[in-house]
Design an enzyme around this catalytic site. Structure first.
Site, mmCIF file in Angstrom:
data_model
loop_
_atom_site.group_PDB
_atom_site.id
_atom_site.type_symbol
_atom_site.label_atom_id
_atom_site.label_comp_id
_atom_site.label_asym_id
_atom_site.label_seq_id
_atom_site.Cartn_x
_atom_site.Cartn_y
_atom_site.Cartn_z
ATOM 1 N N HIS A 343 31.767 -15.607 11.180
ATOM 2 C CA HIS A 343 30.834 -14.710 12.176
ATOM 3 C C HIS A 343 31.454 -13.417 12.427
ATOM 4 C CE1 HIS A 343 27.721 -17.595 13.050
ATOM 5 N NE2 HIS A 343 28.546 -18.625 13.231
ATOM 6 N N LYS A 521 22.061 -7.507 24.151
ATOM 7 C CA LYS A 521 23.130 -8.381 23.328
ATOM 8 C C LYS A 521 24.477 -8.007 24.311
ATOM 9 C CE LYS A 521 22.226 -5.960 19.670
ATOM 10 N NZ LYS A 521 22.067 -6.580 18.462
ATOM 11 N N ARG A 522 25.347 -8.982 23.799
ATOM 12 C CA ARG A 522 26.512 -8.950 24.684
ATOM 13 C C ARG A 522 27.141 -7.311 24.670
ATOM 14 N NH1 ARG A 522 31.385 -9.877 21.553
ATOM 15 N NH2 ARG A 522 31.023 -10.658 19.314
ATOM 16 N N LYS A 527 28.858 -2.864 19.183
ATOM 17 C CA LYS A 527 27.252 -2.963 19.162
ATOM 18 C C LYS A 527 26.739 -1.548 19.790
ATOM 19 C CE LYS A 527 27.612 -7.718 19.993
ATOM 20 N NZ LYS A 527 26.591 -8.228 18.568
ATOM 21 N N THR A 629 20.930 -11.890 15.017
ATOM 22 C CA THR A 629 19.541 -12.732 15.201
ATOM 23 C C THR A 629 18.661 -12.005 16.161
ATOM 24 O OG1 THR A 629 20.537 -14.336 16.790
ATOM 25 C CG2 THR A 629 20.557 -14.691 14.498
ATOM 26 N N LYS A 633 14.315 -11.641 15.771
ATOM 27 C CA LYS A 633 13.341 -12.172 16.807
ATOM 28 C C LYS A 633 12.459 -10.933 17.274
ATOM 29 C CE LYS A 633 16.763 -15.150 18.571
ATOM 30 N NZ LYS A 633 18.142 -15.302 19.288
#
Length: 791
Positions: A343, A521-522, A527, A629, A633
């Site tokens: 991942h 998200k975390r 990110k 993901t 969504k």
């Protein structure tokens, strides 16, 4: 249903209807649904045993299952019945189902993916068991105090988790430490510490209850619960010490590993649940009288990331030490059972344990790891090593012990071959395969967005619930003004629901007519939530200078937690909240721009934020996000993506069309090339007056007047070590955001783009992903009766 609810209220909870709380009603409803669920679950389990079907065993540190009462009612087709029964009893179904706490069994995408996979496995009728840990407190409950993240323990198990069944008869000894002796070519491990793993089973029921699988979570118990002799001597702490040590293993998800004791606890957690799971599946196989050499024909074991990578050595240990196989035979047999999902492309995220620590906690396994490495080196001299620079490299161990290694998006899989496992890929060119991630439309459209899912079903029928490709039937409607109006009306109702919640929970007024721009998200540097908040400052500067320039009103919404020991991520959270406090109280721009950061992001919050989003922020540095993901969504629920060519963004853009995706930034190849230029970050800042102004404002304390120097260190990282290239992508990001502003002004065109996103998401169902795993890795198929019923 009504009678069963009242019966459980009376005999299960000892209450009458007149004196029952919302909690009581929820528990009674849950018990009534659980009864019906068991009627599907037990026959499925019996059928799997009878047919001796090959089973999938999915090992994951996280299963972010969220609330289950609504999920169970939906998959059993009982929502209308439950709603009507509660209405007859004078109760509000929606209020009751929202009373359920989230199960604190995960953090983010890894755990939610595992939950989606379990749903798809059951819906497709593939016999499977999920294995994980029953965390007492989970990750942590996030709060903000003066803008800073504060971690508090999750308390989800203070209430009964009604969906689980305790299995006290299922118990395995898990051992740590001690030493190993060898006599007559046989190893004897004499452990220094032993705990018991006990099982708790949660049924996972597929769509319309056609098949049920099991999520088995392990709790740790002491071998000796209470030392009465110590207690009678007055040594009360010692009397319960063994119980406290055992419970520590299952208290918290991802304990802080910046200390030696934290590292040891993490390693013990991973071995604890992996060993229990491997022992359990072998016990199940042997109960049928099978020959252990046939285990690969009965068990497909999937490792979700490196957390359960110890499964290889543990399976070998059991095969050699308990079942008498030779080491080379055991290695080959274990490899045929194991698959490994990678991942990450971040080298630091591929776990490494200090060899001395690994050997102290798992001395027998360190011997086996050396055997695995020696065997691989004999066959492939000078190949990458598992034991390197005093560390046990779990990524290499997982790769070498798996018969298949899969990436989770097309780009990620190619980068895995080129970067983290390049040398191993050259030696094993057929081992790496791609299985692009997916999401279950049953949770992430049908249940979480009834306004939109009802509209879709009314237009094309409900076939999309089990065949997401059916959504393609909506594509011709992108030119239908009436349907687009209805589509956007559903979006508007979701935005109004979110606006009301934000007002009630945070006291912030946000306008449902504004663009809802969401990043959830975390919190992690790759990110790039910090790039998002910097762009927010830049936009605020422009709006403040020219408030009458025809701006598109925006609401910037953030959600996510930072790991307790991740200082920079916690600084980013603090900065977002400080900027929010300044912007939200600016009388000049208060009707144009708001920043909202609700604490304690979880599945329940996502189910409210995602249907309300207009713009989905997927802005990671290209080449760093494996898949994502959340991006799927959002697009499924009619949000447009602003993003880089990273992870599954690449495939989403291909499916929805480049014209319906806001692309910016460097590509993965350009990122690697840019890093070869010394001083690339300073050069980018020097060429951008906009960035210079933002950093100047932060450094002078514009957003932290009580502590002007608060973010000097954070700003310094942009100039000196901007590894994730925020500075290089910033101007492209800002300009692309303004393109999104202009597009949003054209309501009919935006509606067509949003509808096209929803209609193009058929590929991204986790049902498709699981079919890929089943064919390419596990070599299993759905039960024919379940597949036929689904069709």
């Amino acid at each position: 249903m009504k009678n069963d609810i009242l019966r459980h209220l009376r005999y299960g909870l000892g209450k009458d209807a007149a004196h029952s709380s919302t909690y009581d009603w929820r528990m009674a409803l849950s018990r009534a649904l659980r009864d019906r669920m068991v009627d599907h679950w037990i026959p499925s389990t019996q059928a799997a045993y009878k047919s001796k079907s090959k089973r999938v065993y999915y090992l994951s540190m996280e299963f972010l299952i969220g609330r289950l009462v609504e999920d169970m009612a939906s998959n059993l087709g009982l929502v209308d019945e439950a709603r009507a029964a509660l209405s007859d009893l004078g109760q509000d179904y929606d209020l009751i189902v929202k009373d359920e706490p989230d199960a604190a069994l995960g953090n983010g995408g890894l755990g939610r993916l595992a939950a989606c996979f379990m749903d798809s496995l059951a819906t497709l009728g593939i016999p499977a068991m999920g294995y994980g840990i029953r965390y007492e407190h989970g990750l942590f409950e996030q709060d903000f105090v003066e803008g800073q993240q504060v971690e508090r323990p999750e308390t989800w198990l203070q209430q009964d988790h009604i969906w689980e069944f305790e299995r006290p008869e299922v118990e395995y000894r898990i051992t740590f430490g001690g030493h190993v002796e060898h006599h007559h070519d046989k190893a004897h491990w004499h452990p220094g510490e032993t705990v018991l793993a006990t099982a708790y089973d949660t049924p996972v029921i597929g769509w319309k209850g056609r098949w049920g699988n099991t999520l088995r979570l392990w709790a740790a118990q002491p071998v000796k619960v209470f030392d009465l002799a110590s207690f009678n001597r007055g040594d009360y702490l010692s009397a319960s010490r063994s119980e406290a040590l055992a419970r520590t293993i299952c208290r918290v998800l991802y304990p802080d590993d910046t200390t030696e004791t934290g590292k040891e606890l993490r390693l013990k957690q991973e071995y604890f649940f992996t060993s229990a799971s491997i022992q359990d599946l072998i016990r199940r196989f042997m109960s049928d009288g099978g020959d252990i050499r046939n285990l690969p024909d009965a068990a497909a074991i999937q490792l979700n990331d490196t957390h359960p990578a110890i499964a290889g050595p543990e399976l070998i240990r059991l095969l050699v030490d308990d079942h008498g196989l030779k080491m080379d035979e055991a290695m080959a047999l274990a490899r045929r059972c194991l698959g490994y999902t990678n991942h990450t492309l971040l080298p630091e995220a591929l776990e490494r344990w200090p060899e001395w620590l690994f050997g102290r906690v798992l001395p027998r396994h360190l011997e086996i790891v050396r055997e695995i490495e020696d065997d691989h080196q004999r066959r492939f001299p000078d190949s990458p090593r598992i034991l390197e620079h005093g560390n046990v490299c779990m990524g290499e161990l997982a790769f070498i012990m798996a018969h298949k290694v899969n990436g989770v998006s097309a780009l990620h899989t190619e980068l895995v071959k080129q970067t983290v496992f390049a040398d191993l890929h050259k030696l094993h060119p057929q081992r790496i395969v791609n299985e692009t991630n997916g999401i279950t439309q049953r949770r992430w459209l049908k249940t979480c967005n009834p306004a939109l899912s009802t509209l879709i079903t009314g237009q094309i029928g409900d076939g999309w619930i089990t065949d997401l490709d059916e959504l393609a039937k909506l594509k011709p409607l992108s030119g239908d003004a009436q349907f687009k109006d209805a589509f956007m009306a559903a979006k508007r109702s979701n935005k109004e629901r979110l606006s009301n919640w934000v007002k009630a929970e945070m006291g912030i007024d946000i306008d449902p007519a504004a663009m809802f721009d969401v990043q959830i998200k975390r919190i992690h540097e790759y990110k790039r939530q910090h790039m998002n908040i910097l762009e927010t400052i830049a936009l605020w500067n422009e709006m403040k200078a020219r408030p009458d320039a025809g701006w598109t009103p925006r609401v910037k919404i953030f959600g996510g937690k930072a790991a307790p020991g991740y200082y920079v991520a916690k600084e980013i959270i603090h900065l977002i909240n400080d900027v929010a406090a300044t912007i939200n109280n600016d009388p000049v721009t208060k009707d144009l721009l708001k920043v909202v950061y609700p604490p304690n992001y979880n599945v329940t919050m996502a189910e409210m934020l995602i249907p309300a989003a207009d713009l989905s922020e997927q802005i990671s540095t290209a080449g760093k996000e494996a898949s994502g993901t959340g991006n799927m969504k959002f697009a499924l629920n009619g949000a447009l993506t602003i993003g880089t060519l990273d992870g599954a963004n690449v495939e989403i853009r291909e499916h929805v069309g480049a014209e319906n995706f806001f692309l910016f930034g460097l590509t993965a190849d350009e990122v690697m090339e840019r890093r070869t230029h010394p001083g690339y970050a300073r050069a980018a800042i020097d060429s951008s007056p906009r960035m210079q102004r933002i950093f100047g404002q932060i450094v002078e304390g514009r957003f932290s007047p009580q502590d002007p120097s608060r973010y000097h260190g954070l700003v310094g990282t942009f100039y000196d070590s901007d590894y994730f290239l925020v500075t290089c992508d910033f101007d492209s990001y800002y300009d692309t955001q303004r393109r999104a502003d202009e597009a949003f002004k054209n309501e009919r065109n935006w509606a067509a783009m949003a509808l096209t996103n929803t209609a193009s998401m058929g590929f991204f169902s986790s049902d498709r992903t699981i079919k890929g795993y089943a064919k390419d890795i596990w070599h299993v198929g759905p039960r024919p009766d379940v597949a036929e019923a689904a069709e």
